[in-house]
Design an enzyme around this catalytic site. Structure first.
Site, mmCIF file in Angstrom:
data_model
loop_
_atom_site.group_PDB
_atom_site.id
_atom_site.type_symbol
_atom_site.label_atom_id
_atom_site.label_comp_id
_atom_site.label_asym_id
_atom_site.label_seq_id
_atom_site.Cartn_x
_atom_site.Cartn_y
_atom_site.Cartn_z
ATOM 1 N N ALA A 1 1.817 -0.301 10.642
ATOM 2 C CA ALA A 1 1.479 -1.696 10.363
ATOM 3 C C ALA A 1 0.624 -1.750 9.114
ATOM 4 O O ALA A 1 0.167 -0.718 8.633
ATOM 5 C CB ALA A 1 0.714 -2.285 11.541
ATOM 6 N N HIS B 1 -9.436 -4.185 9.747
ATOM 7 C CA HIS B 1 -9.395 -3.913 8.305
ATOM 8 C C HIS B 1 -9.862 -5.128 7.502
ATOM 9 O O HIS B 1 -10.232 -4.987 6.343
ATOM 10 C CB HIS B 1 -7.970 -3.579 7.858
ATOM 11 N N GLU C 1 -2.406 -4.109 6.825
ATOM 12 C CA GLU C 1 -3.478 -5.099 6.964
ATOM 13 C C GLU C 1 -3.542 -6.142 5.853
ATOM 14 O O GLU C 1 -4.622 -6.705 5.611
ATOM 15 C CB GLU C 1 -4.816 -4.349 7.011
ATOM 16 N N ASN C 2 -2.441 -6.479 5.181
ATOM 17 C CA ASN C 2 -2.471 -7.479 4.101
ATOM 18 C C ASN C 2 -3.341 -8.673 4.475
ATOM 19 O O ASN C 2 -3.297 -9.155 5.601
ATOM 20 C CB ASN C 2 -1.056 -8.002 3.851
ATOM 21 N N GLU D 1 0.855 -1.186 0.000
ATOM 22 C CA GLU D 1 0.000 0.000 0.000
ATOM 23 C C GLU D 1 0.890 1.234 0.000
ATOM 24 O O GLU D 1 1.816 1.288 0.789
ATOM 25 C CB GLU D 1 -0.901 0.034 1.235
ATOM 26 N N GLU E 1 -9.937 3.860 6.248
ATOM 27 C CA GLU E 1 -9.142 4.286 7.408
ATOM 28 C C GLU E 1 -9.982 4.973 8.482
ATOM 29 O O GLU E 1 -9.858 4.658 9.658
ATOM 30 C CB GLU E 1 -7.968 5.169 6.962
ATOM 31 N N HIS F 1 -6.716 -2.533 15.073
ATOM 32 C CA HIS F 1 -6.922 -1.742 13.843
ATOM 33 C C HIS F 1 -6.658 -2.591 12.594
ATOM 34 O O HIS F 1 -7.503 -2.666 11.700
ATOM 35 C CB HIS F 1 -5.999 -0.527 13.867
ATOM 36 N N GLU F 2 -5.526 -3.235 12.561
ATOM 37 C CA GLU F 2 -5.183 -4.012 11.358
ATOM 38 C C GLU F 2 -6.131 -5.197 11.207
ATOM 39 O O GLU F 2 -6.553 -5.520 10.105
ATOM 40 C CB GLU F 2 -3.723 -4.492 11.403
HETATM 41 N N1 SER Z 1 -3.272 0.662 5.721
HETATM 42 C C1 SER Z 1 -2.307 0.869 6.756
HETATM 43 C C2 SER Z 1 -3.073 1.153 8.026
HETATM 44 O O1 SER Z 1 -3.489 2.221 8.274
HETATM 45 C C3 SER Z 1 -1.387 1.961 6.393
HETATM 46 O O2 SER Z 1 -0.393 2.149 7.278
HETATM 47 O O3 SER Z 1 -3.384 0.290 8.743
HETATM 48 ZN ZN ZN Z 2 -5.546 1.492 8.702
#
Ligand code: SER
Ligand code: ZN
Length: 765
Positions: free
Chosen positions: A269, A308, A271-272, A128, A327, A304-305
């Site tokens: 971080a 996502h 979020e793949n 990203e 986001e 957070h991740e």
């Molecule tokens: N997509 C990522 C996040 O915000 C970018 O750092 O979690």
């Molecule tokens: Zn994010």
């Protein structure tokens, strides 16, 4: 929609892709300098696109080895290669065809940390926003979703761990000391969510069973020897997964979920899909080195991740202008998670402080931009506090405007309708409009207008008519490129507090919609009359920081004191205490400058003491409210010609006074905050630690003899970084004896000197 450094990209020029990609088969042969990437793409020409429309793929710093179309090697005449693009000119008639591309890349030379690179001898990726084009030629845009299968091959002893997106399919020997692993991700995803990791890493694992019974194997991979420091992150991950099921009905959708901590990482971080990659400071938590603030960061970023996976991965963004779609919403979700896991008021206060410290200045400066910008040159510059933090505030405001229940209905509809889509803010808002049966067109202005609105407020009480009249006027200042602003939709949660400390109920409200304690301000000016108010109320506004605005409302000192002691809204109570303290400290600052004695307000001290002793308030909240504004906060209010010494002096006088007034109760309160001998990173224990350390700081500032002794022994006997660092700070800032200060500093230095200090990493998550 093509990004080149020198060309601006505009939202209004968005065009759907002419070609899409159904499946991607990657075969990646990892090598420090010559990594070979074979990519097989099934390409689909879209309806109404002719075969003469060339296929233009993005690329960056790639060495092209070969291109084949439907199994036939192409010659140089059939394609055109530039630094940023690979154009295939002659294409078959059929709408579907297969393209095979082989490229070579150098992960060791990749110091941009975008694409595939090496960190501490391990291979990892960051795609990203536009990193995938640095791995292979591709339609590197978020609205091209494909199903990926990835075969990774590497030297077995150097890279025993080979991780990819999705589920593991197969692994085995590849001969000559090499091995391979095949991963398949059944969920179509954009290229920015691609990831791989190859390396020699330690790991911890835990099973997780989802609500519907899917068994998931969780793994966290870290530098060997640091496995124990990942336990807290694992615990946070499990709590996040449960919370998302309980609160948002979002369940995990693969057989494995892996997190890898690497030491070189540009962002916090990433979020793949199924393979989150983290800056290791947001994974590793050891009581000896991590403070409570760091534990709470780990918890928040792990959440957070993970969140996502639904808001970002299952539903992604149509284009990068929609970044806040994933986001802002995901920050909102992680804020809610931390509020449920920790102290809701303390989390809200911390988030608002963060917003004011980082986003308000952005909105007020030359870089002001809308939450959903309409033009960019370089998307990496838009990972900002405005997109993330203000984006989250807009979601919170939306929930306030339509109410929690309708908000839940709207988000359910969003998940259902757009699962698998690359969506836009308009599509997101439409779900809430339909679920709540409201028109959100004015609310949508928050996404396109930059700048922090200012709400001017005045009030008048009419005793004979028993009315309380409020006048509001909103102004959004001009920002670069946006001179004139339209009025925005400002919700205001308010309270008219009576002398018995309870909120009064009006018999009638005219001038604006008023429902469930929320005023809905939609015009530039409102005059709102509350009837049936039988005594002059103390007015509490922007409760819970309902809207991300500046408010100008003159509170009399006695009203401020009343709110600081009585406001039922924990955020506004904190705000009132802070405003009250700031007034005293600024008066003190002026007194210091004029060589006069600073006056201490007895009422302020009484309120502070009552707050300290109020056991109905969580320790974390008591510590937050009783923390005085910082030097920086005060300097910001003073504005010009700041005298830092005078600020410090004023703060020290007030802290001394607080230390003195707390002295008789100190031990009693400290006893009520005792912790068990072994360290516990829980929020409740962290709250106790913060109140204990605040009490000690004020006591030492007031030169309490017993506190001077205790703080030194606290420093020595502490079994965690939070207690030790807090004691150190108190000693260094307030202990009158130089030897005590020097000794503590020398000890701390010796204890924590690291042979290779790591540079700080900047950037938003
Ligand atoms: N997509 C990522 C996040 O915000 C970018 O750092 O979690
Ligand atoms: Zn994010």
């Amino acid at each position: 929609m093509r990004t080149t450094q020198d060309q601006a990209i505009h939202l209004k020029n968005y065009k759907e892709p002419e070609y899409r990609i159904g499946t991607v088969d990657l075969d990646i042969d990892l090598h420090p300098n010559k990594t070979r990437v074979k990519s097989k793409l099934s390409v689909i020409r879209q309806k109404n696109v002719t075969k003469d429309t060339p296929l233009i793929l993005d690329g960056d710093e790639l060495k092209l080895i070969s291109v084949s179309l439907n199994g036939k090697l192409l010659s140089g005449d059939d394609f055109h290669e530039t630094q940023t693009e690979l154009t295939i000119k002659k294409l078959p008639k059929s709408a579907k065809f297969e393209l095979e591309i082989e490229t070579e890349i150098d992960p060791t030379a990749n110091t941009k940390l975008m694409g595939l690179y090496r960190s501490g001898g391990n291979y990892c990726t960051q795609c990203e926003a536009e990193g995938f084009r640095r791995i292979t030629y591709f339609l590197d845009r978020p609205d091209v979703l494909a199903v990926y299968t990835t075969r990774l091959e590497a030297h077995k002893s150097e890279n025993p761990v080979l991780l990819g997106n999705g589920n593991p399919v197969k692994k085995g020997s590849a001969g000559k000391g090499r091995h391979y692993a095949i991963w398949h991700d059944p969920h179509p995803k954009p290229s920015y969510l691609f990831a791989l990791v190859g390396g020699d890493l330690g790991s911890i694992h835990k099973p997780f069973k989802t609500l519907s019974g899917r068994k998931v194997k969780l793994g966290i991979y870290v530098e060997k020897g640091k496995e124990n420091s990942a336990d807290y992150a694992m615990d946070a991950l499990i709590r996040s997964m449960k919370w998302d099921e309980n609160v948002f009905d979002c369940e995990y959708d693969l057989d494995v979920f892996n997190i890898v901590a690497v030491s070189d990482f540009n962002m916090g971080a990433m979020e793949n899909k199924g393979l989150n990659i983290f800056n290791d400071k947001y994974v590793l938590g050891d009581p000896e080195t991590a403070t409570d603030a760091e534990y709470s960061n780990i918890e928040g970023i792990i959440a957070h991740e993970y969140f996502h996976n639904w808001t970002g991965n299952r539903i992604t963004c149509r284009d990068w202008f929609q970044l806040c779609l994933k986001e802002g919403l995901t920050v909102y979700r992680d804020q809610e998670f931390s509020s449920d896991e920790r102290s809701r008021p303390v989390k809200r206060i911390a988030d608002v402080r963060g917003l004011k410290a980082s986003q308000f200045p952005e909105d007020a400066g030359p870089l002001a931009h809308a939450v959903r910008p309409e033009t960019y040159r370089e998307i990496n510059n838009f990972y900002t506090a405005t997109v993330y933090q203000k984006g989250a505030e807009l979601i919170r405001m939306l929930a306030t405007i339509i109410g929690e229940q309708k908000f839940k209905k709207g988000i359910d509809l969003y998940f259902k309708r757009h699962d698998g889509d690359a969506a836009t803010i308009e599509e997101f808002l439409k779900c809430f409009e339909q679920a709540a049966k409201v028109d959100l067109s004015q609310f949508a202005l928050w996404y396109s207008q930059a700048g922090t609105p200012l709400l001017n407020v005045s009030s008048k009480y009419n005793k004979s008519k028993q009315t309380f009249i409020l006048e509001f006027e909103q102004i959004t200042p001009s920002t670069p490129g946006q001179k004139r602003k339209l009025p925005v939709y400002i919700p205001q949660r308010i309270g008219l507090i009576g002398s018995n400390s309870n909120d009064m109920k009006a018999t009638k409200v005219v001038g604006a919609e008023f429902k469930d304690d929320v005023l809905h301000l939609t015009k530039r000016k409102h005059k709102v009359t509350f009837s049936g108010i039988n005594e002059r109320p103390v007015f509490s506004l922007n409760r819970g920081f309902t809207a991300p605005i500046e408010v100008d409302y003159r509170q009399s000192p006695s009203d401020l004191a009343f709110l600081a002691a009585n406001d039922a809204d924990t955020f506004s109570r904190w705000q009132a205490y802070q405003n009250y303290a700031s007034k005293l400290l600024l008066a003190g600052y002026r007194a210091v400058l004029a060589n006069k004695t600073m006056k201490i307000d007895a009422k302020f001290l009484d309120i502070s003491k009552d707050t300290l002793l109020d056991e109905s308030l969580e320790p974390a909240y008591r510590a937050t409210i009783l923390s005085l504004p910082s030097e920086g906060d005060l300097a910001q209010i003073i504005g010009k010609n700041v005298n830092p010494d005078a600020i410090a002096k004023s703060l020290s006088v007030l802290k001394t006074a607080l230390g003195e007034i707390f002295e008789p109760e100190r031990n009693k309160v400290l006893n009520s905050l005792k912790s068990s001998d072994s360290f516990n990173a829980s929020a409740a224990e962290a709250g106790k630690r913060s109140l204990r350390s605040l009490l000690m700081a004020y006591a030492v500032a007031s030169k309490s003899k017993s506190a001077l002794k205790d703080v030194v022994s606290n420093y020595k006997k502490s079994n965690n970084m939070t207690d030790r660092f807090n004691a150190l700070r108190t000693i260094v800032n307030y202990h009158p004896t130089k030897t005590a200060r020097d000794k503590a500093l020398a000890d701390f230095y010796k204890r924590y000197t690291h042979p290779t200090p790591k540079p700080e990493c900047f950037g938003v998550i």
